[in-house]
Design a protein around this motif. Sequence first.
Motif, PDB file in Angstrom:
ATOM      1  N   ALA A   7       0.830  -1.209   0.000  1.00  0.00           N
ATOM      2  CA  ALA A   7       0.000   0.000   0.000  1.00  0.00           C
ATOM      3  C   ALA A   7       0.865   1.261   0.000  1.00  0.00           C
ATOM      4  CB  ALA A   7      -0.933   0.000   1.206  1.00  0.00           C
ATOM      5  N   LEU A   8       2.027   1.186   0.659  1.00  0.00           N
ATOM      6  CA  LEU A   8       2.935   2.336   0.692  1.00  0.00           C
ATOM      7  C   LEU A   8       3.686   2.415  -0.634  1.00  0.00           C
ATOM      8  CD1 LEU A   8       4.398   4.697   2.011  1.00  0.00           C
ATOM      9  CD2 LEU A   8       5.931   3.041   3.105  1.00  0.00           C
ATOM     10  N   ARG A   9       3.278   3.358  -1.449  1.00  0.00           N
ATOM     11  CA  ARG A   9       3.955   3.622  -2.724  1.00  0.00           C
ATOM     12  C   ARG A   9       4.717   4.923  -2.557  1.00  0.00           C
ATOM     13  NH1 ARG A   9      -1.491   2.097  -4.633  1.00  0.00           N
ATOM     14  NH2 ARG A   9      -1.329  -0.153  -4.680  1.00  0.00           N
ATOM     15  N   VAL A  10       6.011   4.844  -2.629  1.00  0.00           N
ATOM     16  CA  VAL A  10       6.835   6.033  -2.388  1.00  0.00           C
ATOM     17  C   VAL A  10       6.917   6.847  -3.668  1.00  0.00           C
ATOM     18  CG1 VAL A  10       9.089   6.891  -1.665  1.00  0.00           C
ATOM     19  CG2 VAL A  10       8.127   4.822  -0.598  1.00  0.00           C
ATOM     20  N   LYS A  11       6.575   8.117  -3.551  1.00  0.00           N
ATOM     21  CA  LYS A  11       6.552   9.026  -4.693  1.00  0.00           C
ATOM     22  C   LYS A  11       7.618  10.101  -4.488  1.00  0.00           C
ATOM     23  CE  LYS A  11       2.119   8.832  -3.618  1.00  0.00           C
ATOM     24  NZ  LYS A  11       2.178   7.609  -2.902  1.00  0.00           N
ATOM     25  N   LEU A  12       8.638  10.042  -5.324  1.00  0.00           N
ATOM     26  CA  LEU A  12       9.773  10.954  -5.203  1.00  0.00           C
ATOM     27  C   LEU A  12       9.618  12.083  -6.222  1.00  0.00           C
ATOM     28  CD1 LEU A  12      12.600   8.250  -4.918  1.00  0.00           C
ATOM     29  CD2 LEU A  12      11.322   9.364  -3.057  1.00  0.00           C
ATOM     30  N   THR A  45      18.522  13.682  -0.415  1.00  0.00           N
ATOM     31  CA  THR A  45      18.727  14.672   0.640  1.00  0.00           C
ATOM     32  C   THR A  45      17.444  15.050   1.365  1.00  0.00           C
ATOM     33  OG1 THR A  45      18.489  16.463  -0.967  1.00  0.00           O
ATOM     34  CG2 THR A  45      20.736  15.645  -0.543  1.00  0.00           C
ATOM     35  N   ASN A  46      16.312  14.506   0.964  1.00  0.00           N
ATOM     36  CA  ASN A  46      15.024  14.801   1.581  1.00  0.00           C
ATOM     37  C   ASN A  46      14.782  13.771   2.692  1.00  0.00           C
ATOM     38  OD1 ASN A  46      12.087  14.443   1.977  1.00  0.00           O
ATOM     39  ND2 ASN A  46      11.913  16.027   0.407  1.00  0.00           N
ATOM     40  N   ASP A  47      14.695  14.242   3.940  1.00  0.00           N
ATOM     41  CA  ASP A  47      14.538  13.334   5.078  1.00  0.00           C
ATOM     42  C   ASP A  47      13.261  12.501   4.990  1.00  0.00           C
ATOM     43  OD1 ASP A  47      16.942  14.173   6.182  1.00  0.00           O
ATOM     44  OD2 ASP A  47      15.994  15.635   7.525  1.00  0.00           O
ATOM     45  N   LEU A  48      12.159  13.101   4.553  1.00  0.00           N
ATOM     46  CA  LEU A  48      10.905  12.361   4.434  1.00  0.00           C
ATOM     47  C   LEU A  48      11.035  11.246   3.393  1.00  0.00           C
ATOM     48  CD1 LEU A  48       7.951  11.859   5.124  1.00  0.00           C
ATOM     49  CD2 LEU A  48       7.346  13.603   3.402  1.00  0.00           C
ATOM     50  N   TYR A  49      11.655  11.544   2.258  1.00  0.00           N
ATOM     51  CA  TYR A  49      11.855  10.509   1.237  1.00  0.00           C
ATOM     52  C   TYR A  49      12.651   9.338   1.804  1.00  0.00           C
ATOM     53  CZ  TYR A  49      10.295  13.683  -2.543  1.00  0.00           C
ATOM     54  OH  TYR A  49       9.580  14.498  -3.368  1.00  0.00           O
ATOM     55  N   ASN A  50      13.701   9.643   2.541  1.00  0.00           N
ATOM     56  CA  ASN A  50      14.518   8.585   3.137  1.00  0.00           C
ATOM     57  C   ASN A  50      13.724   7.762   4.145  1.00  0.00           C
ATOM     58  OD1 ASN A  50      17.155   8.722   1.928  1.00  0.00           O
ATOM     59  ND2 ASN A  50      17.339  10.728   2.872  1.00  0.00           N
ATOM     60  N   GLU A  51      12.930   8.425   4.951  1.00  0.00           N
ATOM     61  CA  GLU A  51      12.106   7.728   5.935  1.00  0.00           C
ATOM     62  C   GLU A  51      11.100   6.796   5.248  1.00  0.00           C
ATOM     63  OE1 GLU A  51       8.822   8.852   9.368  1.00  0.00           O
ATOM     64  OE2 GLU A  51      10.296  10.376   8.785  1.00  0.00           O
TER      65      GLU A  51
END
Length: 180
Positions: free
Chosen positions: A144-149, A162-168
């Motif tokens: 369900a978690l689809r990471v959108k960069l 370098t984006n902390d949320l993206y890394n998390e």
Amino acid sequence: MTDPATPIVIIVGTNRPHSVSRQIADYYQQILHRNGATSTILDLHDLPADFTVSALYSNNGKSEAFNQLRKLVDEAEKFVFIVPEYNGSYPGVLKAFIDGLPYPNSFTNKKAALVGLSSNPQGAIIALSHLNDVFSYLGMNTLALRVKLGQIRSYFSNGTITNDLYNELLDMQAQQLIRL
């Protein structure tokens, strides 16, 4: 639960040489490694240049180069798809690759994590939706978690996001996939 020794296959969803998608695949592989999982990268850049002629339809099974990639997919139970946005969807080469795999068994009851990347703020949300529809049809179970960069070029430099949320989010997704 699958055998932890079986590598997770990270599929680079474009055949563009030196793509950001490949760099993100390398980055994701590091995340999996830090979380104790083995992985291998299947880069669509490695597809035979003529695979739509030499490996599909009446030539199915006849291209040794394509068959090696197909074997990797057949033996895997878990996947990470790194999907760049191309013209509001995912790359046609990814669709052609999927179409060249045996139906319906290549992805049936297997698991996948989807990571979208784009230069716009949405992070390939529509591309991931289109791809998820295809995987649903094929019987693949996607997280369900689809990471959108979104705006990836603003947040990716020298092989690092370098984006902390993206890394998390990437770490959270990788842990979910490993636990399946």
